[in-house]
Design a protein around this motif. Sequence first.
Motif, PDB file in Angstrom:
ATOM      1  N   TYR A   9     -30.216 -17.381   3.038  1.00  0.00           N
ATOM      2  CA  TYR A   9     -30.953 -18.631   2.849  1.00  0.00           C
ATOM      3  C   TYR A   9     -30.016 -19.834   2.862  1.00  0.00           C
ATOM      4  N   ASP A  10     -30.514 -20.921   3.439  1.00  0.00           N
ATOM      5  CA  ASP A  10     -29.751 -22.172   3.498  1.00  0.00           C
ATOM      6  C   ASP A  10     -30.002 -23.044   2.280  1.00  0.00           C
ATOM      7  N   LEU A  11     -31.202 -22.962   1.721  1.00  0.00           N
ATOM      8  CA  LEU A  11     -31.605 -23.777   0.577  1.00  0.00           C
ATOM      9  C   LEU A  11     -32.193 -22.842  -0.484  1.00  0.00           C
ATOM     10  N   VAL A  12     -31.521 -22.782  -1.638  1.00  0.00           N
ATOM     11  CA  VAL A  12     -31.945 -21.886  -2.711  1.00  0.00           C
ATOM     12  C   VAL A  12     -32.300 -22.706  -3.943  1.00  0.00           C
ATOM     13  N   PHE A  13     -33.512 -22.499  -4.436  1.00  0.00           N
ATOM     14  CA  PHE A  13     -33.946 -23.033  -5.720  1.00  0.00           C
ATOM     15  C   PHE A  13     -33.924 -21.853  -6.685  1.00  0.00           C
ATOM     16  N   ILE A  14     -33.269 -22.017  -7.831  1.00  0.00           N
ATOM     17  CA  ILE A  14     -33.210 -20.934  -8.804  1.00  0.00           C
ATOM     18  C   ILE A  14     -33.572 -21.497 -10.172  1.00  0.00           C
ATOM     19  N   GLY A  15     -34.557 -20.850 -10.845  1.00  0.00           N
ATOM     20  CA  GLY A  15     -35.040 -21.432 -12.086  1.00  0.00           C
ATOM     21  C   GLY A  15     -35.519 -20.432 -13.111  1.00  0.00           C
ATOM     22  N   SER A  16     -35.609 -20.922 -14.338  1.00  0.00           N
ATOM     23  CA  SER A  16     -35.957 -20.084 -15.478  1.00  0.00           C
ATOM     24  C   SER A  16     -36.432 -20.964 -16.632  1.00  0.00           C
ATOM     25  N   PRO A  17     -37.180 -20.374 -17.553  1.00  0.00           N
ATOM     26  CA  PRO A  17     -37.365 -21.061 -18.829  1.00  0.00           C
ATOM     27  C   PRO A  17     -36.048 -21.004 -19.596  1.00  0.00           C
ATOM     28  N   VAL A  18     -35.852 -21.948 -20.487  1.00  0.00           N
ATOM     29  CA  VAL A  18     -34.651 -21.959 -21.318  1.00  0.00           C
ATOM     30  C   VAL A  18     -34.886 -21.056 -22.526  1.00  0.00           C
ATOM     31  N   ILE A  19     -34.008 -20.084 -22.692  1.00  0.00           N
ATOM     32  CA  ILE A  19     -34.066 -19.173 -23.826  1.00  0.00           C
ATOM     33  C   ILE A  19     -32.686 -19.211 -24.492  1.00  0.00           C
ATOM     34  N   ASP A  20     -32.612 -19.786 -25.673  1.00  0.00           N
ATOM     35  CA  ASP A  20     -31.318 -19.901 -26.372  1.00  0.00           C
ATOM     36  C   ASP A  20     -30.255 -20.529 -25.464  1.00  0.00           C
ATOM     37  N   TRP A  21     -30.586 -21.612 -24.817  1.00  0.00           N
ATOM     38  CA  TRP A  21     -29.708 -22.427 -23.970  1.00  0.00           C
ATOM     39  C   TRP A  21     -29.368 -21.789 -22.626  1.00  0.00           C
ATOM     40  N   LEU A  22     -29.934 -20.650 -22.316  1.00  0.00           N
ATOM     41  CA  LEU A  22     -29.599 -19.920 -21.095  1.00  0.00           C
ATOM     42  C   LEU A  22     -30.860 -19.465 -20.376  1.00  0.00           C
ATOM     43  N   PRO A  23     -30.698 -18.910 -19.157  1.00  0.00           N
ATOM     44  CA  PRO A  23     -31.859 -18.335 -18.463  1.00  0.00           C
ATOM     45  C   PRO A  23     -32.367 -17.091 -19.196  1.00  0.00           C
ATOM     46  N   THR A  24     -33.476 -16.555 -18.733  1.00  0.00           N
ATOM     47  CA  THR A  24     -33.983 -15.306 -19.291  1.00  0.00           C
ATOM     48  C   THR A  24     -32.985 -14.187 -19.052  1.00  0.00           C
ATOM     49  N   LYS A  25     -33.066 -13.150 -19.845  1.00  0.00           N
ATOM     50  CA  LYS A  25     -32.180 -11.998 -19.678  1.00  0.00           C
ATOM     51  C   LYS A  25     -32.357 -11.376 -18.290  1.00  0.00           C
ATOM     52  N   THR A  26     -33.596 -11.325 -17.816  1.00  0.00           N
ATOM     53  CA  THR A  26     -33.862 -10.747 -16.497  1.00  0.00           C
ATOM     54  C   THR A  26     -33.118 -11.510 -15.403  1.00  0.00           C
ATOM     55  N   LEU A  27     -33.167 -12.831 -15.454  1.00  0.00           N
ATOM     56  CA  LEU A  27     -32.477 -13.625 -14.435  1.00  0.00           C
ATOM     57  C   LEU A  27     -30.964 -13.539 -14.609  1.00  0.00           C
ATOM     58  N   MET A  28     -30.488 -13.556 -15.850  1.00  0.00           N
ATOM     59  CA  MET A  28     -29.042 -13.436 -16.082  1.00  0.00           C
ATOM     60  C   MET A  28     -28.527 -12.093 -15.575  1.00  0.00           C
ATOM     61  N   ASP A  29     -29.257 -11.023 -15.818  1.00  0.00           N
ATOM     62  CA  ASP A  29     -28.849  -9.701 -15.330  1.00  0.00           C
ATOM     63  C   ASP A  29     -28.811  -9.676 -13.806  1.00  0.00           C
ATOM     64  N   PHE A  30     -29.795 -10.301 -13.162  1.00  0.00           N
ATOM     65  CA  PHE A  30     -29.807 -10.387 -11.700  1.00  0.00           C
ATOM     66  C   PHE A  30     -28.572 -11.134 -11.198  1.00  0.00           C
ATOM     67  N   VAL A  31     -28.283 -12.290 -11.788  1.00  0.00           N
ATOM     68  CA  VAL A  31     -27.126 -13.093 -11.371  1.00  0.00           C
ATOM     69  C   VAL A  31     -25.833 -12.296 -11.532  1.00  0.00           C
ATOM     70  N   LYS A  32     -25.667 -11.651 -12.664  1.00  0.00           N
ATOM     71  CA  LYS A  32     -24.450 -10.858 -12.908  1.00  0.00           C
ATOM     72  C   LYS A  32     -24.336  -9.706 -11.914  1.00  0.00           C
ATOM     73  N   ARG A  33     -25.458  -9.052 -11.628  1.00  0.00           N
ATOM     74  CA  ARG A  33     -25.466  -7.963 -10.647  1.00  0.00           C
ATOM     75  C   ARG A  33     -25.087  -8.468  -9.256  1.00  0.00           C
ATOM     76  N   LYS A  34     -25.639  -9.628  -8.858  1.00  0.00           N
ATOM     77  CA  LYS A  34     -25.319 -10.187  -7.537  1.00  0.00           C
ATOM     78  C   LYS A  34     -23.859 -10.622  -7.460  1.00  0.00           C
ATOM     79  N   MET A  35     -23.349 -11.218  -8.534  1.00  0.00           N
ATOM     80  CA  MET A  35     -21.933 -11.618  -8.531  1.00  0.00           C
ATOM     81  C   MET A  35     -21.035 -10.401  -8.345  1.00  0.00           C
TER      82      MET A  35
END
Length: 181
Positions: free
Chosen positions: A48-74
């Motif tokens: 993708y050339d243009l990526v929008f990535i978003g989440s509700p704020v949970i304790d100043w961070l994204p949801t655990k599901t999104l954080m786990d995805f980001v860590k897995r992709k990294m």
Amino acid sequence: MKSLILYDSMGGNTAMVAETIQHALTAKSMAPNLVKVDKELSIDLFDYDLVFIGSPVIDWLPTKTLMDFVKRKMKEYNNQGRVTPSSPLIPGKFGISFGTYAGPHIGEKEARPMTMWLDSFLEHLGYAALDQWLVVGKHHHKPDINRNGRLGNIEDRPNTTDLSAIENRVTGLVDSLIAWN
């Protein structure tokens, strides 16, 4: 320009913003891919050339599901050698982080760490993180806070005014990127 809207949502606020982004991109003759993240999601962001990535704020961070995805992709992209030292920008790759936050909190200031975390992810991939979009949303777990919190009455947020502002931002962004190219 191939676009992706990747998000997580717990009570529907962030989904409303993601769907508004999708609607605005579609109106600009783009065919965005709208994807709610889950534990099994397999997607290549570099497609993708243009990526929008978003989440509700949970304790100043994204949801655990999104954080786990980001860590897995990294980890995946690091193992593939696709994340390189100094994170050089890849021409033509752009990103926007977005989030929703609710009433008991101190407002946007509390939400910014979440979008900054997502921006860092995009920039490690070589995307130019262009902006952070934050939208007030009603608190689904503590309804009384919707009327009595620091942000005032947010029972109907995000509302049409909030979503119209997001739509205008998308339109302006796409127009700017088209003019720039």
